[in-house]
Scaffold this motif. Structure first.
Motif, PDB file in Angstrom:
ATOM      1  N   GLU A  87      17.031 -21.037 -50.407  1.00  0.00           N
ATOM      2  CA  GLU A  87      16.067 -20.160 -51.072  1.00  0.00           C
ATOM      3  C   GLU A  87      15.297 -19.317 -50.066  1.00  0.00           C
ATOM      4  O   GLU A  87      15.033 -18.147 -50.316  1.00  0.00           O
ATOM      5  CB  GLU A  87      15.118 -20.966 -51.962  1.00  0.00           C
ATOM      6  CG  GLU A  87      15.791 -21.587 -53.155  1.00  0.00           C
ATOM      7  CD  GLU A  87      16.515 -20.596 -54.059  1.00  0.00           C
ATOM      8  OE1 GLU A  87      16.088 -19.424 -54.180  1.00  0.00           O
ATOM      9  OE2 GLU A  87      17.534 -20.990 -54.652  1.00  0.00           O
TER      10      GLU A  87
ATOM     11  N   PHE B  86      12.425 -22.313 -54.963  1.00  0.00           N
ATOM     12  CA  PHE B  86      11.788 -22.516 -53.655  1.00  0.00           C
ATOM     13  C   PHE B  86      10.717 -23.601 -53.753  1.00  0.00           C
ATOM     14  O   PHE B  86      10.679 -24.534 -52.958  1.00  0.00           O
ATOM     15  CB  PHE B  86      11.185 -21.180 -53.195  1.00  0.00           C
ATOM     16  CG  PHE B  86      10.416 -21.242 -51.908  1.00  0.00           C
ATOM     17  CD1 PHE B  86      11.065 -21.144 -50.698  1.00  0.00           C
ATOM     18  CD2 PHE B  86       9.027 -21.381 -51.903  1.00  0.00           C
ATOM     19  CE1 PHE B  86      10.353 -21.187 -49.495  1.00  0.00           C
ATOM     20  CE2 PHE B  86       8.314 -21.420 -50.721  1.00  0.00           C
ATOM     21  CZ  PHE B  86       8.987 -21.322 -49.514  1.00  0.00           C
TER      22      PHE B  86
ATOM     23  N   ARG C 114      17.644 -16.504 -49.177  1.00  0.00           N
ATOM     24  CA  ARG C 114      17.750 -15.500 -50.245  1.00  0.00           C
ATOM     25  C   ARG C 114      16.512 -14.601 -50.280  1.00  0.00           C
ATOM     26  O   ARG C 114      16.621 -13.379 -50.357  1.00  0.00           O
ATOM     27  CB  ARG C 114      17.911 -16.181 -51.601  1.00  0.00           C
ATOM     28  CG  ARG C 114      19.267 -16.719 -51.853  1.00  0.00           C
ATOM     29  CD  ARG C 114      19.364 -17.324 -53.251  1.00  0.00           C
ATOM     30  NE  ARG C 114      20.642 -17.973 -53.407  1.00  0.00           N
ATOM     31  CZ  ARG C 114      20.802 -19.274 -53.622  1.00  0.00           C
ATOM     32  NH1 ARG C 114      19.776 -20.073 -53.735  1.00  0.00           N
ATOM     33  NH2 ARG C 114      22.013 -19.773 -53.751  1.00  0.00           N
TER      34      ARG C 114
ATOM     35  N   GLN D 135      18.423 -26.981 -50.066  1.00  0.00           N
ATOM     36  CA  GLN D 135      18.049 -25.987 -51.076  1.00  0.00           C
ATOM     37  C   GLN D 135      16.908 -25.103 -50.579  1.00  0.00           C
ATOM     38  O   GLN D 135      16.899 -23.897 -50.817  1.00  0.00           O
ATOM     39  CB  GLN D 135      17.664 -26.661 -52.398  1.00  0.00           C
ATOM     40  CG  GLN D 135      17.354 -25.691 -53.518  1.00  0.00           C
ATOM     41  CD  GLN D 135      18.567 -24.859 -53.933  1.00  0.00           C
ATOM     42  OE1 GLN D 135      19.698 -25.306 -53.828  1.00  0.00           O
ATOM     43  NE2 GLN D 135      18.319 -23.649 -54.395  1.00  0.00           N
TER      44      GLN D 135
ATOM     45  N   HIS E 128      13.964 -17.571 -58.115  1.00  0.00           N
ATOM     46  CA  HIS E 128      14.020 -17.992 -56.709  1.00  0.00           C
ATOM     47  C   HIS E 128      12.697 -18.632 -56.282  1.00  0.00           C
ATOM     48  O   HIS E 128      12.693 -19.602 -55.524  1.00  0.00           O
ATOM     49  CB  HIS E 128      14.361 -16.812 -55.801  1.00  0.00           C
ATOM     50  CG  HIS E 128      15.777 -16.365 -55.946  1.00  0.00           C
ATOM     51  ND1 HIS E 128      16.864 -17.196 -55.791  1.00  0.00           N
ATOM     52  CD2 HIS E 128      16.288 -15.150 -56.250  1.00  0.00           C
ATOM     53  CE1 HIS E 128      17.973 -16.515 -55.981  1.00  0.00           C
ATOM     54  NE2 HIS E 128      17.647 -15.266 -56.281  1.00  0.00           N
TER      55      HIS E 128
END
Length: 121
Positions: A61, A46, A64, A57, A42
């Motif tokens: 990220e 990121f 998340r 995106q 991740h």
């Protein structure tokens, strides 16, 4: 006179995770180990999204990471990720400079989580 930590200091408050887990240290270990396994990917996603200014995106990220870090009581970092996620959803290029600071903090979180995991019985 003791000094207080800076407002963006990474001092986890494990109480939420402990409250959710009750006395189940196995559950705590699974949460911590899952984070430690998933965080590097991740983090890379990121960073790549930030470099490419891939706002959809970057928002995913940030979302998340924010969700995972909330369990660790890192309120300031969670807030930064929340703000970044909102800005990325509107493709605000002004959000991109914050990604470097956030990425740096993410790297600092890993050893904190690892240390907490190692202290479990």
């Amino acid at each position: 006179m003791p000094t207080s930590p800076p407002p963006d200091a990474l001092i986890p408050d494990w109480s939420l995770l402990e409250e959710l887990a009750g006395s189940n240290t196995g559950f705590i270990r699974r949460i911590l180990e899952t984070f430690l396994q998933q965080a590097p990917a991740h983090y890379q996603a990121f960073r790549a999204a930030a470099r490419a200014a891939d706002f959809p995106q970057l928002a995913r990220e940030a979302h998340r990471l924010r969700g995972q870090l909330a369990y660790f009581g890192l309120a300031n970092l969670v807030s930064q990720l929340e703000q970044l996620e909102a800005a990325a959803k509107t493709a605000d290029p002004g959000a991109l400079p914050a990604t470097e600071h956030i990425a740096h903090q993410l790297l600092l979180v890993l050893p904190l989580v690892e240390a907490r995991c190692q202290r479990l019985p």
